[in-house]
Enzyme design. Structure first.
Site, PDB file in Angstrom:
ATOM      1  N   ASN A 193      14.737  -6.330   3.266  1.00 24.11           N
ATOM      2  CA  ASN A 193      14.208  -5.966   1.985  1.00 24.11           C
ATOM      3  C   ASN A 193      14.355  -7.104   0.841  1.00 24.11           C
ATOM      4  OD1 ASN A 193      13.149  -4.165  -0.068  1.00 24.11           O
ATOM      5  ND2 ASN A 193      13.956  -2.465   1.109  1.00 24.11           N
ATOM      6  N   ASN A 216      14.142   3.748   4.819  1.00 23.21           N
ATOM      7  CA  ASN A 216      14.474   2.682   3.777  1.00 23.21           C
ATOM      8  C   ASN A 216      15.717   3.167   2.924  1.00 23.21           C
ATOM      9  OD1 ASN A 216      14.559   0.565   1.694  1.00 23.21           O
ATOM     10  ND2 ASN A 216      12.503   0.745   1.090  1.00 23.21           N
ATOM     11  N   ASP A 237       0.963  -1.161  -0.009  1.00 29.88           N
ATOM     12  CA  ASP A 237       0.094   0.084  -0.022  1.00 29.88           C
ATOM     13  C   ASP A 237       0.986   1.328   0.050  1.00 29.88           C
ATOM     14  OD1 ASP A 237      -1.947   1.795   0.489  1.00 29.88           O
ATOM     15  OD2 ASP A 237      -2.633   1.054   2.239  1.00 29.88           O
ATOM     16  N   THR A 250       4.461 -10.658  -0.462  1.00 27.29           N
ATOM     17  CA  THR A 250       4.416 -11.675  -1.629  1.00 27.29           C
ATOM     18  C   THR A 250       3.484 -12.808  -1.568  1.00 27.29           C
ATOM     19  OG1 THR A 250       6.821 -11.038  -2.075  1.00 27.29           O
ATOM     20  CG2 THR A 250       5.917 -12.977  -3.275  1.00 27.29           C
ATOM     21  N   LYS A 302      15.626  -0.085   7.432  1.00 29.16           N
ATOM     22  CA  LYS A 302      15.381  -1.295   6.911  1.00 29.16           C
ATOM     23  C   LYS A 302      16.648  -1.688   6.077  1.00 29.16           C
ATOM     24  CE  LYS A 302      11.811  -3.709   4.015  1.00 29.16           C
ATOM     25  NZ  LYS A 302      10.372  -3.722   3.534  1.00 29.16           N
ATOM     26  N   PHE A 359       9.693   2.878  -6.338  1.00 29.72           N
ATOM     27  CA  PHE A 359       9.228   4.082  -5.353  1.00 29.72           C
ATOM     28  C   PHE A 359       8.296   4.918  -6.196  1.00 29.72           C
ATOM     29  CE2 PHE A 359      13.278   4.288  -2.079  1.00 29.72           C
ATOM     30  CZ  PHE A 359      12.845   3.052  -1.885  1.00 29.72           C
ATOM     31  N   ASN A 387      10.288  -7.323  -8.567  1.00 29.72           N
ATOM     32  CA  ASN A 387       9.979  -6.077  -8.876  1.00 29.72           C
ATOM     33  C   ASN A 387      10.791  -5.120  -9.043  1.00 29.72           C
ATOM     34  OD1 ASN A 387       9.844  -3.736  -6.932  1.00 29.72           O
ATOM     35  ND2 ASN A 387      10.071  -5.481  -5.520  1.00 29.72           N
ATOM     36  N   ARG A 388      10.656  -4.101  -9.944  1.00 28.26           N
ATOM     37  CA  ARG A 388      11.482  -2.759 -10.093  1.00 28.26           C
ATOM     38  C   ARG A 388      10.721  -1.595 -10.093  1.00 28.26           C
ATOM     39  NH1 ARG A 388      12.870  -5.944 -14.505  1.00 28.26           N
ATOM     40  NH2 ARG A 388      11.837  -5.188 -16.663  1.00 28.26           N
ATOM     41  N   SER A 421      16.042  -0.633  -1.013  1.00 28.97           N
ATOM     42  CA  SER A 421      15.802  -0.936  -2.061  1.00 28.97           C
ATOM     43  C   SER A 421      16.693  -1.221  -3.419  1.00 28.97           C
ATOM     44  CB  SER A 421      14.438  -0.048  -2.520  1.00 28.97           C
ATOM     45  OG  SER A 421      14.146  -0.363  -3.836  1.00 28.97           O
ATOM     46  N   GLY A 442       9.502 -13.145  -1.623  1.00 30.73           N
ATOM     47  CA  GLY A 442       8.811 -14.310  -1.682  1.00 30.73           C
ATOM     48  C   GLY A 442       9.807 -15.637  -1.087  1.00 30.73           C
ATOM     49  N   ASN A 456      16.120  -0.665  -6.524  1.00 29.99           N
ATOM     50  CA  ASN A 456      15.534  -0.135  -7.592  1.00 29.99           C
ATOM     51  C   ASN A 456      15.464   1.626  -7.537  1.00 29.99           C
ATOM     52  OD1 ASN A 456      14.427  -2.621  -8.406  1.00 29.99           O
ATOM     53  ND2 ASN A 456      12.745  -2.525  -6.699  1.00 29.99           N
ATOM     54  N   THR A 457      16.464   2.172  -6.766  1.00 29.73           N
ATOM     55  CA  THR A 457      16.900   3.523  -6.812  1.00 29.73           C
ATOM     56  C   THR A 457      18.160   3.418  -6.992  1.00 29.73           C
ATOM     57  OG1 THR A 457      14.780   4.263  -5.469  1.00 29.73           O
ATOM     58  CG2 THR A 457      16.523   5.635  -5.693  1.00 29.73           C
TER      59      THR A 457
END
Length: 340
Positions: free
Chosen positions: A244, A178, A68, A320, A215, A118, A114-115, A181, A269, A183-184
């Protein structure tokens, strides 16, 4: 029924489209009187309550950040029986995230790559929603996970995090930094002790009395996990979240061509289960017994949650497996914990 629905319909939908469709249903079921009916069926037993971070959690099991992102489905997630919802990751500036497609299922592994990058509406929009949510008499504990805006240079990351903190800390039950991640660009470099200390100290000073956690990634070697854990204690944080998503693609059973086609991104997952448990044990081995440690990664069953609690987790999160288990997942976890 849900396994059939997933196998024949949801698994054939684009994963991100399926997520948005599910979120629409969650939002509807979070509105009274639907929420009352759902909650009466899923309410956790009183014996599952956990006191941590100066808060009372109805259950040790909650929703991890990423599900969310914009704090739009917390009422429905509470109705489903989750003890807390960690919203975000929220960035100071609104951003659309990475180009699509950016979410991929690895069904044989019960995993996801996932990528997303954010994607969210920004801290100001989140603050408006959180202000309304805090007025609810009955709600889940609300964590807020904050990250670096993509357009902000890594050298200016601290100011960016502080900007989000000032807007969101007063509205959060707890706040999470965070820095893990994948992906940044440049984000994981902030986990280095020399850069992480001033960042955490600045956010701590801006967060006031709101409990603050950090995290971390599962890909850190154990000695760096220990170093970050000791740093979190040293600067006065309230806790740490481990872990993460991972960049590893080891031991996957999904066809290698499918994995390669999915490309870059964080893996979550079931394949993360073993490493997440290892990191939890490393963290718990160096922090005080009253230091809050939230374990996430590869959790699917009540036995998985109990294993994390037995290994020293204060709270446990999942995400997941929600895609594979369906809307009664939290209820199944909570009932299983009572039976254990």
């Amino acid at each position: 029924m849900y396994p059939l629905l997933f196998r024949h319909i949801l698994s054939r939908m684009d994963p991100e489209t399926a997520h948005h469709s599910a979120m629409l249903l969650i939002r509807v079921l979070g509105v009274a009187p639907f929420s009352w009916a759902v909650r009466s069926f899923t309410r956790p037993a009183e014996s599952l309550r956990v006191d941590a971070l100066g808060l009372t959690f109805d259950s040790p099991f909650g929703v991890a950040a990423g599900f969310d992102k914009d704090a739009i489905g917390t009422a429905g997630l509470y109705a489903f029986g989750f003890g807390h919802v960690e919203v975000g990751t929220v960035t100071a500036l609104a951003q659309g995230g990475n180009p699509k497609p950016r979410l991929f299922r690895l069904i044989p592994d019960r995993a996801v790559i996932n990528r997303m990058g954010f994607n969210n509406h920004g801290a100001q929009a989140a603050a408006v929603r959180l202000t309304k949510l805090r007025r609810k008499r009955q709600r889940a504990v609300l964590g807020v996970n904050i990250g670096k805006s993509r357009v902000v240079d890594v050298a200016d990351a601290t100011l960016d995090y502080v900007r989000s903190t000032r807007l969101l800390a007063p509205l959060a039950d707890y706040l999470v930094v965070n820095v893990s991640s994948p992906n940044t660009p440049g984000l994981r470099g902030l986990q280095a002790i020399d850069t992480l200390r001033p960042l955490l100290e600045a956010v701590r000073d801006a967060s006031g009395s709101t409990p603050l956690l950090v995290k971390i990634a599962p890909d850190l070697p154990d000695d760096e996990v220990e170093a970050v854990s000791r740093l979190a204690v040293d600067v006065g944080l309230s806790g740490l979240i481990a872990t993460n998503t991972t960049l590893s693609r080891d031991a996957l059973t999904t066809d290698a061509a499918i994995v390669a086609a999915a490309g870059a991104g964080g893996l979550s997952g079931a394949p993360l289960k073993s490493r997440a448990l290892e990191v939890l044990r490393v963290v718990r081995g160096v922090v005080p017994s009253d230091f809050c440690v939230i374990s996430v990664g590869g959790v699917e069953t009540a036995d998985d949650v109990q294993e994390r609690l037995d290994a020293g987790a204060t709270l446990v999160q999942g995400y997941t497996a929600f895609l594979y288990r369906g809307p009664l997942w939290a209820r199944q976890i909570n009932r299983g914990l009572v039976a254990n």
